[in-house]
Design a protein around this motif. Structure first.
Motif, PDB file in Angstrom:
ATOM      1  N   ASP A  44      18.739  -4.121   4.376  1.00  0.00           N
ATOM      2  CA  ASP A  44      19.300  -2.952   3.701  1.00  0.00           C
ATOM      3  C   ASP A  44      19.472  -3.222   2.212  1.00  0.00           C
ATOM      4  O   ASP A  44      19.136  -2.370   1.368  1.00  0.00           O
ATOM      5  N   ALA A  45      19.990  -4.397   1.873  1.00  0.00           N
ATOM      6  CA  ALA A  45      20.222  -4.728   0.468  1.00  0.00           C
ATOM      7  C   ALA A  45      18.903  -4.799  -0.303  1.00  0.00           C
ATOM      8  O   ALA A  45      18.802  -4.335  -1.442  1.00  0.00           O
ATOM      9  N   ALA A  46      17.872  -5.372   0.317  1.00  0.00           N
ATOM     10  CA  ALA A  46      16.572  -5.486  -0.349  1.00  0.00           C
ATOM     11  C   ALA A  46      15.929  -4.112  -0.515  1.00  0.00           C
ATOM     12  O   ALA A  46      15.296  -3.840  -1.548  1.00  0.00           O
ATOM     13  N   ALA A  47      16.085  -3.235   0.466  1.00  0.00           N
ATOM     14  CA  ALA A  47      15.512  -1.889   0.363  1.00  0.00           C
ATOM     15  C   ALA A  47      16.171  -1.102  -0.758  1.00  0.00           C
ATOM     16  O   ALA A  47      15.494  -0.411  -1.534  1.00  0.00           O
ATOM     17  N   VAL A  48      17.505  -1.197  -0.868  1.00  0.00           N
ATOM     18  CA  VAL A  48      18.226  -0.491  -1.930  1.00  0.00           C
ATOM     19  C   VAL A  48      17.844  -1.045  -3.298  1.00  0.00           C
ATOM     20  O   VAL A  48      17.595  -0.292  -4.256  1.00  0.00           O
ATOM     21  N   ALA A  49      17.777  -2.364  -3.423  1.00  0.00           N
ATOM     22  CA  ALA A  49      17.402  -2.973  -4.693  1.00  0.00           C
ATOM     23  C   ALA A  49      15.975  -2.592  -5.077  1.00  0.00           C
ATOM     24  O   ALA A  49      15.670  -2.353  -6.247  1.00  0.00           O
ATOM     25  N   GLU A  90      14.962   8.848   2.027  1.00  0.00           N
ATOM     26  CA  GLU A  90      14.977   8.461   3.437  1.00  0.00           C
ATOM     27  C   GLU A  90      13.636   7.841   3.827  1.00  0.00           C
ATOM     28  O   GLU A  90      13.583   6.802   4.507  1.00  0.00           O
ATOM     29  N   THR A  91      12.552   8.472   3.398  1.00  0.00           N
ATOM     30  CA  THR A  91      11.210   7.958   3.687  1.00  0.00           C
ATOM     31  C   THR A  91      11.017   6.575   3.072  1.00  0.00           C
ATOM     32  O   THR A  91      10.489   5.658   3.717  1.00  0.00           O
ATOM     33  N   PHE A  92      11.442   6.428   1.818  1.00  0.00           N
ATOM     34  CA  PHE A  92      11.290   5.159   1.111  1.00  0.00           C
ATOM     35  C   PHE A  92      12.060   4.040   1.821  1.00  0.00           C
ATOM     36  O   PHE A  92      11.504   2.982   2.133  1.00  0.00           O
ATOM     37  N   LEU A  93      13.330   4.268   2.087  1.00  0.00           N
ATOM     38  CA  LEU A  93      14.176   3.229   2.686  1.00  0.00           C
ATOM     39  C   LEU A  93      13.734   2.897   4.109  1.00  0.00           C
ATOM     40  O   LEU A  93      13.696   1.716   4.495  1.00  0.00           O
ATOM     41  N   ASN A  94      13.388   3.923   4.885  1.00  0.00           N
ATOM     42  CA  ASN A  94      12.927   3.666   6.252  1.00  0.00           C
ATOM     43  C   ASN A  94      11.608   2.897   6.255  1.00  0.00           C
ATOM     44  O   ASN A  94      11.399   2.005   7.087  1.00  0.00           O
ATOM     45  N   GLY A  95      10.727   3.252   5.296  1.00  0.00           N
ATOM     46  CA  GLY A  95       9.444   2.564   5.221  1.00  0.00           C
ATOM     47  C   GLY A  95       9.601   1.088   4.957  1.00  0.00           C
ATOM     48  O   GLY A  95       8.958   0.250   5.614  1.00  0.00           O
ATOM     49  N   LEU A  96      10.469   0.739   4.021  1.00  0.00           N
ATOM     50  CA  LEU A  96      10.685  -0.677   3.732  1.00  0.00           C
ATOM     51  C   LEU A  96      11.419  -1.365   4.882  1.00  0.00           C
ATOM     52  O   LEU A  96      11.158  -2.536   5.180  1.00  0.00           O
ATOM     53  N   GLY A  97      12.333  -0.628   5.524  1.00  0.00           N
ATOM     54  CA  GLY A  97      13.022  -1.206   6.678  1.00  0.00           C
ATOM     55  C   GLY A  97      12.052  -1.562   7.792  1.00  0.00           C
ATOM     56  O   GLY A  97      12.191  -2.604   8.449  1.00  0.00           O
ATOM     57  N   ASP A 155       0.832  -1.206   0.000  1.00  0.00           N
ATOM     58  CA  ASP A 155       0.000   0.000   0.000  1.00  0.00           C
ATOM     59  C   ASP A 155       0.863   1.251   0.000  1.00  0.00           C
ATOM     60  O   ASP A 155       0.564   2.233  -0.695  1.00  0.00           O
ATOM     61  N   PHE A 156       1.942   1.216   0.759  1.00  0.00           N
ATOM     62  CA  PHE A 156       2.883   2.334   0.837  1.00  0.00           C
ATOM     63  C   PHE A 156       3.449   2.667  -0.543  1.00  0.00           C
ATOM     64  O   PHE A 156       3.443   3.837  -0.974  1.00  0.00           O
ATOM     65  N   LEU A 157       3.898   1.651  -1.278  1.00  0.00           N
ATOM     66  CA  LEU A 157       4.485   1.889  -2.599  1.00  0.00           C
ATOM     67  C   LEU A 157       3.424   2.245  -3.635  1.00  0.00           C
ATOM     68  O   LEU A 157       3.678   3.046  -4.535  1.00  0.00           O
ATOM     69  N   GLN A 158       2.240   1.688  -3.533  1.00  0.00           N
ATOM     70  CA  GLN A 158       1.165   2.041  -4.455  1.00  0.00           C
ATOM     71  C   GLN A 158       0.777   3.509  -4.306  1.00  0.00           C
ATOM     72  O   GLN A 158       0.603   4.223  -5.302  1.00  0.00           O
ATOM     73  N   ARG A 159       0.643   3.948  -3.063  1.00  0.00           N
ATOM     74  CA  ARG A 159       0.307   5.358  -2.832  1.00  0.00           C
ATOM     75  C   ARG A 159       1.405   6.279  -3.355  1.00  0.00           C
ATOM     76  O   ARG A 159       1.122   7.326  -3.965  1.00  0.00           O
ATOM     77  N   LEU A 160       2.640   5.899  -3.142  1.00  0.00           N
ATOM     78  CA  LEU A 160       3.757   6.705  -3.614  1.00  0.00           C
ATOM     79  C   LEU A 160       3.777   6.762  -5.135  1.00  0.00           C
ATOM     80  O   LEU A 160       3.945   7.835  -5.728  1.00  0.00           O
ATOM     81  N   ALA A 161       3.585   5.617  -5.789  1.00  0.00           N
ATOM     82  CA  ALA A 161       3.600   5.572  -7.250  1.00  0.00           C
ATOM     83  C   ALA A 161       2.497   6.438  -7.838  1.00  0.00           C
ATOM     84  O   ALA A 161       2.713   7.200  -8.788  1.00  0.00           O
ATOM     85  N   HIS A 162       1.309   6.328  -7.293  1.00  0.00           N
ATOM     86  CA  HIS A 162       0.195   7.120  -7.815  1.00  0.00           C
ATOM     87  C   HIS A 162       0.387   8.607  -7.527  1.00  0.00           C
ATOM     88  O   HIS A 162      -0.025   9.454  -8.334  1.00  0.00           O
TER      89      HIS A 162
END
Length: 263
Positions: free
Chosen positions: A178-183, A165-172, A121-128
């Motif tokens: 860390d590697a999965a968040a960066v990828a 920062e928001t993106f990486l922290n959200g996935l964390g 949901d976090f990434l869908q909202r960001l994409a839209h």
């Protein structure tokens, strides 16, 4: 930035008209939000934001290549020299335009700064949210890709340190390493930039080497040597942007789910 000879403006043949549905009849909620926006008021004192808003409006009407400080001053009813108190020059103005586009993402009420309902949901909202910015400013959006980001290793359209920062922290927070968040950041930004640049190109944006063929009624003489393209042209001209965005976004989320497990 020079306008491509083959690119079509908003009132020219070939430019896709922004509507709240696509050729599949799918409701395009992002476009609906954009179409409901009120234009900025011109009855305000001259300041940096008003100048930037006027630059955005000029770019959307006439293209990036036609923007000059003199024309912008005329639009605002002041001498061009008056603008330099707020923007040192055109390069600074273009950077400010990009900052305004990023600010629009920040102000989007549908955006989420944390994955309250899960990372999908976090990434869908960001994409839209990013897509709504692109649809609201299709001719300005390519600047997000062409202007230098805050750091050379940041990738547009998520090109601000705050958003990354928001993106990486959200996935964390959702258990990504860390590697999965960066990828995931790399995959997500590649998807967004490629998909949205192609979409704004159909709306008359100048994005460099990609040209938009004119969409007139007469046969294009360039197609004489390409009978299959000519035969399938009606289908190629259809607008399926909303459907394609949703399907590609779903595939991306599936890919990120795999990245999360593997890295």
């Amino acid at each position: 930035m020079a306008r491509n000879a083959g690119a079509a403006g908003p009132d020219e043949p070939g430019a896709r008209e922004l509507t709240s549905t696509d050729a599949d009849g799918r409701t395009d909620a992002d476009a609906a939000v954009v179409l409901g926006e009120e234009p900025p008021s011109s009855r305000v004192a001259l300041d940096r934001r008003r100048i930037v808003d006027a630059a955005l409006a000029h770019i959307e009407e006439s293209g990036i290549g036609s923007l000059t400080m003199r024309r912008l001053g005329t639009r605002l009813g002041v001498e061009a020299m008056s603008l330099y108190r707020y923007v040192p020059g055109k390069e600074d103005l273009l950077d400010a335009v990009v900052e305004a586009l990023v600010d629009d993402m920040d102000a989007d009420p549908e955006e989420s700064t944390a994955p309250a309902s899960g990372w999908q949901d976090f990434l869908q909202r960001l994409a839209h949210g990013v897509r709504r910015v692109a649809l609201a400013h299709p001719k300005s959006f390519p600047l997000v890709a062409s202007r230098p980001p805050e750091a050379p290793w940041l990738r547009p359209p998520l090109r601000s340190l705050e958003w990354v920062e928001t993106f990486l922290n959200g996935l964390g927070e959702e258990g990504f390493s860390d590697a999965a968040a960066v990828a995931s950041y790399r995959a997500f930004t590649s998807f967004l930039l490629g998909t949205l640049l192609l979409e704004v190109a159909t709306m008359g944006a100048d994005i460099g080497p990609l040209d938009v063929l004119e969409d007139g009624e007469d046969a294009d003489p360039r197609l004489h040597d390409y009978p299959t393209v000519a035969r399938l042209r009606p289908g190629l001209r259809e607008d399926h942007a909303a459907t394609e965005f949703e399907e590609a976004l779903e595939e991306l989320l599936n890919r990120i789910a795999t990245i999360r497990v593997e890295l």
